[in-house]
Scaffold this motif. Structure first.
Motif, PDB file in Angstrom:
ATOM      1  N   VAL A 324      50.639  38.197  10.665  1.00  0.00           N
ATOM      2  CA  VAL A 324      49.268  37.764  10.918  1.00  0.00           C
ATOM      3  C   VAL A 324      49.291  36.428  11.663  1.00  0.00           C
ATOM      4  CG1 VAL A 324      47.052  37.151   9.900  1.00  0.00           C
ATOM      5  CG2 VAL A 324      48.469  38.932   8.847  1.00  0.00           C
ATOM      6  N   PRO A 325      48.806  36.393  12.916  1.00  0.00           N
ATOM      7  CA  PRO A 325      48.799  35.139  13.666  1.00  0.00           C
ATOM      8  C   PRO A 325      47.968  34.060  12.967  1.00  0.00           C
ATOM      9  CG  PRO A 325      48.355  37.012  15.105  1.00  0.00           C
ATOM     10  CD  PRO A 325      48.287  37.519  13.700  1.00  0.00           C
ATOM     11  N   VAL A 326      48.406  32.815  13.124  1.00  0.00           N
ATOM     12  CA  VAL A 326      47.719  31.673  12.544  1.00  0.00           C
ATOM     13  C   VAL A 326      46.800  31.062  13.601  1.00  0.00           C
ATOM     14  CG1 VAL A 326      48.039  29.384  11.506  1.00  0.00           C
ATOM     15  CG2 VAL A 326      49.660  31.237  11.011  1.00  0.00           C
ATOM     16  N   ALA A 327      45.594  30.691  13.187  1.00  0.00           N
ATOM     17  CA  ALA A 327      44.645  30.097  14.132  1.00  0.00           C
ATOM     18  C   ALA A 327      45.212  28.799  14.697  1.00  0.00           C
ATOM     19  CB  ALA A 327      43.318  29.826  13.430  1.00  0.00           C
ATOM     20  N   ALA A 328      45.144  28.645  16.022  1.00  0.00           N
ATOM     21  CA  ALA A 328      45.684  27.453  16.684  1.00  0.00           C
ATOM     22  C   ALA A 328      45.226  27.431  18.128  1.00  0.00           C
ATOM     23  CB  ALA A 328      47.207  27.442  16.614  1.00  0.00           C
ATOM     24  N   ASP A 329      45.371  26.254  18.759  1.00  0.00           N
ATOM     25  CA  ASP A 329      45.091  26.161  20.194  1.00  0.00           C
ATOM     26  C   ASP A 329      46.115  26.950  20.990  1.00  0.00           C
ATOM     27  OD1 ASP A 329      42.895  24.249  19.977  1.00  0.00           O
ATOM     28  OD2 ASP A 329      44.426  22.781  19.410  1.00  0.00           O
ATOM     29  N   VAL A 330      47.376  26.873  20.537  1.00  0.00           N
ATOM     30  CA  VAL A 330      48.476  27.532  21.246  1.00  0.00           C
ATOM     31  C   VAL A 330      49.366  28.233  20.234  1.00  0.00           C
ATOM     32  CG1 VAL A 330      50.450  27.228  22.788  1.00  0.00           C
ATOM     33  CG2 VAL A 330      48.474  25.739  23.022  1.00  0.00           C
ATOM     34  N   TRP A 331      49.686  29.481  20.522  1.00  0.00           N
ATOM     35  CA  TRP A 331      50.730  30.160  19.771  1.00  0.00           C
ATOM     36  C   TRP A 331      52.047  29.936  20.509  1.00  0.00           C
ATOM     37  CZ3 TRP A 331      47.655  35.381  19.440  1.00  0.00           C
ATOM     38  CH2 TRP A 331      46.685  35.278  18.421  1.00  0.00           C
ATOM     39  N   LEU A 332      53.099  29.625  19.766  1.00  0.00           N
ATOM     40  CA  LEU A 332      54.419  29.421  20.352  1.00  0.00           C
ATOM     41  C   LEU A 332      55.326  30.561  19.917  1.00  0.00           C
ATOM     42  CD1 LEU A 332      56.336  27.597  21.997  1.00  0.00           C
ATOM     43  CD2 LEU A 332      56.942  26.463  19.841  1.00  0.00           C
ATOM     44  N   GLY A 333      55.761  31.362  20.869  1.00  0.00           N
ATOM     45  CA  GLY A 333      56.646  32.487  20.574  1.00  0.00           C
ATOM     46  C   GLY A 333      58.074  32.023  20.420  1.00  0.00           C
ATOM     47  N   ASP A 334      58.438  31.611  19.218  1.00  0.00           N
ATOM     48  CA  ASP A 334      59.785  31.084  18.981  1.00  0.00           C
ATOM     49  C   ASP A 334      60.654  32.119  18.278  1.00  0.00           C
ATOM     50  OD1 ASP A 334      58.473  31.004  16.564  1.00  0.00           O
ATOM     51  OD2 ASP A 334      59.317  29.084  15.941  1.00  0.00           O
ATOM     52  N   SER A 335      60.625  33.342  18.757  1.00  0.00           N
ATOM     53  CA  SER A 335      61.456  34.410  18.194  1.00  0.00           C
ATOM     54  C   SER A 335      62.244  35.064  19.323  1.00  0.00           C
ATOM     55  CB  SER A 335      60.590  35.451  17.488  1.00  0.00           C
ATOM     56  OG  SER A 335      59.690  36.061  18.400  1.00  0.00           O
ATOM     57  N   ILE A 336      63.293  35.769  18.940  1.00  0.00           N
ATOM     58  CA  ILE A 336      64.139  36.479  19.909  1.00  0.00           C
ATOM     59  C   ILE A 336      63.983  37.980  19.674  1.00  0.00           C
ATOM     60  CG2 ILE A 336      66.516  36.878  20.667  1.00  0.00           C
ATOM     61  CD1 ILE A 336      67.160  34.038  19.797  1.00  0.00           C
ATOM     62  N   GLY A 337      63.898  38.734  20.760  1.00  0.00           N
ATOM     63  CA  GLY A 337      63.836  40.183  20.634  1.00  0.00           C
ATOM     64  C   GLY A 337      62.453  40.745  20.423  1.00  0.00           C
ATOM     65  N   GLU A 338      61.401  39.942  20.677  1.00  0.00           N
ATOM     66  CA  GLU A 338      60.038  40.432  20.484  1.00  0.00           C
ATOM     67  C   GLU A 338      59.215  40.363  21.770  1.00  0.00           C
ATOM     68  OE1 GLU A 338      59.068  39.814  15.771  1.00  0.00           O
ATOM     69  OE2 GLU A 338      58.443  38.192  17.120  1.00  0.00           O
ATOM     70  N   MET A 339      59.883  40.329  22.912  1.00  0.00           N
ATOM     71  CA  MET A 339      59.129  40.177  24.159  1.00  0.00           C
ATOM     72  C   MET A 339      58.190  41.341  24.403  1.00  0.00           C
ATOM     73  SD  MET A 339      59.543  37.252  25.489  1.00  0.00           S
ATOM     74  CE  MET A 339      58.680  37.551  27.026  1.00  0.00           C
ATOM     75  N   ALA A 340      58.581  42.545  24.045  1.00  0.00           N
ATOM     76  CA  ALA A 340      57.687  43.688  24.250  1.00  0.00           C
ATOM     77  C   ALA A 340      56.407  43.521  23.430  1.00  0.00           C
ATOM     78  CB  ALA A 340      58.391  44.994  23.874  1.00  0.00           C
ATOM     79  N   ALA A 341      56.521  42.975  22.223  1.00  0.00           N
ATOM     80  CA  ALA A 341      55.334  42.723  21.402  1.00  0.00           C
ATOM     81  C   ALA A 341      54.461  41.648  22.042  1.00  0.00           C
ATOM     82  CB  ALA A 341      55.745  42.300  19.992  1.00  0.00           C
ATOM     83  N   TYR A 342      55.085  40.599  22.569  1.00  0.00           N
ATOM     84  CA  TYR A 342      54.316  39.542  23.224  1.00  0.00           C
ATOM     85  C   TYR A 342      53.598  40.070  24.469  1.00  0.00           C
ATOM     86  CZ  TYR A 342      56.832  36.100  20.331  1.00  0.00           C
ATOM     87  OH  TYR A 342      57.347  35.373  19.292  1.00  0.00           O
ATOM     88  N   TYR A 343      54.301  40.883  25.272  1.00  0.00           N
ATOM     89  CA  TYR A 343      53.680  41.430  26.479  1.00  0.00           C
ATOM     90  C   TYR A 343      52.535  42.379  26.132  1.00  0.00           C
ATOM     91  CZ  TYR A 343      57.367  39.605  29.559  1.00  0.00           C
ATOM     92  OH  TYR A 343      58.200  38.798  30.275  1.00  0.00           O
ATOM     93  N   THR A 344      52.681  43.123  25.040  1.00  0.00           N
ATOM     94  CA  THR A 344      51.605  44.012  24.616  1.00  0.00           C
ATOM     95  C   THR A 344      50.410  43.207  24.119  1.00  0.00           C
ATOM     96  OG1 THR A 344      53.249  45.679  23.996  1.00  0.00           O
ATOM     97  CG2 THR A 344      51.031  45.951  23.106  1.00  0.00           C
ATOM     98  N   LEU A 345      50.678  42.108  23.452  1.00  0.00           N
ATOM     99  CA  LEU A 345      49.616  41.223  22.973  1.00  0.00           C
ATOM    100  C   LEU A 345      48.832  40.602  24.121  1.00  0.00           C
ATOM    101  CD1 LEU A 345      48.184  39.198  20.985  1.00  0.00           C
ATOM    102  CD2 LEU A 345      50.287  37.834  21.098  1.00  0.00           C
ATOM    103  N   ALA A 346      49.525  40.196  25.181  1.00  0.00           N
ATOM    104  CA  ALA A 346      48.897  39.431  26.262  1.00  0.00           C
ATOM    105  C   ALA A 346      48.055  40.313  27.176  1.00  0.00           C
ATOM    106  CB  ALA A 346      49.961  38.717  27.084  1.00  0.00           C
ATOM    107  N   ASP A 347      46.948  39.752  27.640  1.00  0.00           N
ATOM    108  CA  ASP A 347      46.143  40.423  28.667  1.00  0.00           C
ATOM    109  C   ASP A 347      46.716  40.166  30.054  1.00  0.00           C
ATOM    110  OD1 ASP A 347      43.433  41.543  27.413  1.00  0.00           O
ATOM    111  OD2 ASP A 347      43.962  39.704  26.349  1.00  0.00           O
ATOM    112  N   VAL A 348      47.211  38.950  30.273  1.00  0.00           N
ATOM    113  CA  VAL A 348      47.796  38.550  31.553  1.00  0.00           C
ATOM    114  C   VAL A 348      48.958  37.618  31.259  1.00  0.00           C
ATOM    115  CG1 VAL A 348      47.388  37.564  33.846  1.00  0.00           C
ATOM    116  CG2 VAL A 348      45.492  38.601  32.595  1.00  0.00           C
ATOM    117  N   VAL A 349      49.990  37.685  32.103  1.00  0.00           N
ATOM    118  CA  VAL A 349      51.169  36.834  31.942  1.00  0.00           C
ATOM    119  C   VAL A 349      51.329  35.922  33.154  1.00  0.00           C
ATOM    120  CG1 VAL A 349      53.693  36.868  32.028  1.00  0.00           C
ATOM    121  CG2 VAL A 349      52.502  38.285  30.388  1.00  0.00           C
ATOM    122  N   LEU A 350      51.575  34.640  32.882  1.00  0.00           N
ATOM    123  CA  LEU A 350      52.044  33.695  33.892  1.00  0.00           C
ATOM    124  C   LEU A 350      53.554  33.657  33.751  1.00  0.00           C
ATOM    125  CD1 LEU A 350      49.533  30.792  33.079  1.00  0.00           C
ATOM    126  CD2 LEU A 350      49.194  32.699  34.650  1.00  0.00           C
TER     127      LEU A 350
END
Length: 456
Positions: A324-350
């Motif tokens: 469960v994500p924690v409310a914050a101004d910025v989420w910091l993805g400090d994990s390894i091996g979860e890029m597919a989850a991050y890309y699925t979460l994001a609407d757009v990537v820089l």
């Protein structure tokens, strides 16, 4: 041995104490660098016979050796390995790396009978001990790894050595030309090279490499793990607003993003001042959830501190309550091996690495997850994939990070355009698949030749 390689060998031998010191320093931030340091110098604990069996074993019963230096190459190797295991049932894998992140990722690929070690430092002695220890049937170097002593030793011992998913940008090509007495014999001694693009093939051929095909990029064949897709979708639902991610960011790029963010959304004020400024900020900066995922794990703490020092509330992925994500101004993805989850979460990537002159990162995994990408001006390491994605409407090139943020925010404010971009990203990824199967077929053919030679 040529004079150029003799000089190179003397330098690499003399640099060993510096390498040990560098490994100790890196291990303070990434403990993986302290693991099995003796392997870096071609010294191994396992008895030889327990690893490779009888010395008369033919090539098909010996190790297929894959070298994937870092995280990106290991992920590409995983795609190739899936096809190799399908075409070569029962194959034994010898997997080598150069970085801690690569080794950690590669451990997931091992099956009973496989072995994982560090690739030795490129001295004649260390390379000779490595080859005597494991006696691989053949070797597959991923993408860019060309080591003169390693290649020469494989050639002397009759070990076929190929360069798969090969790429060579213009800067690296010019560097190799400047070191022609050392580089050209190494490229010429390879058994085969399979390039990502025609431009890569032409540069490699100019160096004398035996290019046998242009198969495209293995990473187009990536299949995101269903569990990660499901997790990313769950995160997106919980976010409750569009998510824009700065992915694989490199040193200096987070500061660029922070400078832009602060100019649009003042932080560190009193609650009353923040409330007053928020109404103004929303005129130019719509409400989105920001996510930053640094490229290198040893920078997670540094980036978190940078953001916190600027007055931002930061929620690190490692501190989330379960999934469960924690409310914050910025989420910091400090994990390894979860890029597919991050890309699925994001609407757009820089896409990081492209806003500083670092050559960019690979956008293919983002596209495979249906996530459109915005890049900066510096994409020379992945030039063809980036151009193809832009032509397909799956990516956009900008002059810098402020323009990239503007483009991303414009997309999330127009759902129809965003949905078109998502569909284009998925179609782009699917249209360029097939490199893994073609490469695995060539490896299997070469391994069959090696087996026949061993029997003869």
């Amino acid at each position: 041995m040529s004079f150029a390689r003799a000089l190179y060998s003397a330098i690499t031998w003399g640099a060993q104490p510096l390498l040990r010191r560098k490994l100790r320093r890196r291990a303070r931030a990434e403990p993986g660098y302290a693991v099995a340091v003796h392997e870096r110098f071609g010294r191994y604990a396992q008895p030889l016979d327990s690893l490779v069996g009888h010395s008369g074993m033919d090539a098909l019963g010996r190790f297929v050796w894959i070298h994937a230096v870092s995280l990106g190459e290991t992920r590409a190797a995983a795609i190739l390995l899936r096809e190799l295991r399908a075409q070569l049932p029962g194959m034994r894998l010898l997997l080598t790396h150069g970085t801690a992140t690569g080794r950690a990722e590669g451990e997931k690929l091992l099956q009973p009978g496989d072995v994982q070690v560090w690739l030795p430092w490129d001295t004649p002695g260390a390379v000779a001990r490595f080859l005597r220890q494991f006696r691989p049937a053949m070797g597959v170097l991923m993408e860019t790894e060309v080591w003169p002593n390693l290649i020469a030793a494989c050639q002397r011992r009759g070990v076929p050595l190929v360069l798969a998913n090969a790429r060579l940008n213009d800067k690296s090509w010019r560097g190799a030309r400047r070191l022609a007495p050392l580089a050209l014999p190494a490229y010429r001694a390879l058994t085969a090279v399979w390039a990502q693009s025609q431009a890569d093939a032409e540069r490699l051929q100019d160096l004398g490499a035996p290019v046998r095909g242009v198969f495209g990029n293995l990473k187009f064949d990536v299949v995101p793990e269903p569990a990660q897709i499901e997790m990313g979708q769950r995160w997106r639902m919980l976010a409750g607003r569009p998510v824009v991610m700065l992915a694989s960011s490199r040193e200096g790029e987070e500061a660029l993003w922070l400078e832009f963010f602060k100019s649009k959304h003042p932080v560190g004020q009193t609650d009353q001042a923040q409330a007053a400024s928020k109404n103004i900020a929303n005129i130019s900066l719509p409400e989105v959830q920001w996510l930053i995922v640094p490229r290198h794990p040893n920078r997670f703490d540094e980036v978190a501190q940078l953001l916190q020092d600027a007055g931002l509330r930061v929620a690190r992925r490692s501190a989330w309550q379960g999934d469960v994500p924690v409310a914050a101004d910025v989420w910091l993805g400090d994990s390894i091996g979860e890029m597919a989850a991050y890309y699925t979460l994001a609407d757009v990537v820089l896409l990081g690495g492209s806003f500083a002159p670092l050559g960019g990162q690979n956008l293919i995994e983002a596209a495979a997850c249906g996530c459109p990408v915005v890049v900066g001006p510096h994409t020379f390491n992945f030039a063809e994939a980036t151009e193809l994605a832009c032509e397909a409407g799956a990516a956009w090139r900008t002059l810098g990070l402020p323009a990239a943020v503007d483009k991303a925010l414009a997309l999330v404010q127009h759902p129809h355009d965003l949905e078109k971009a998502r569909a284009a990203a998925t179609a782009f990824a699917q249209a360029h698949r097939g490199a893994a199967r073609a490469t695995a077929r060539q490896v299997a053919d070469l391994l069959g030749v090696a087996a026949s030679s061993a029997k003869d």
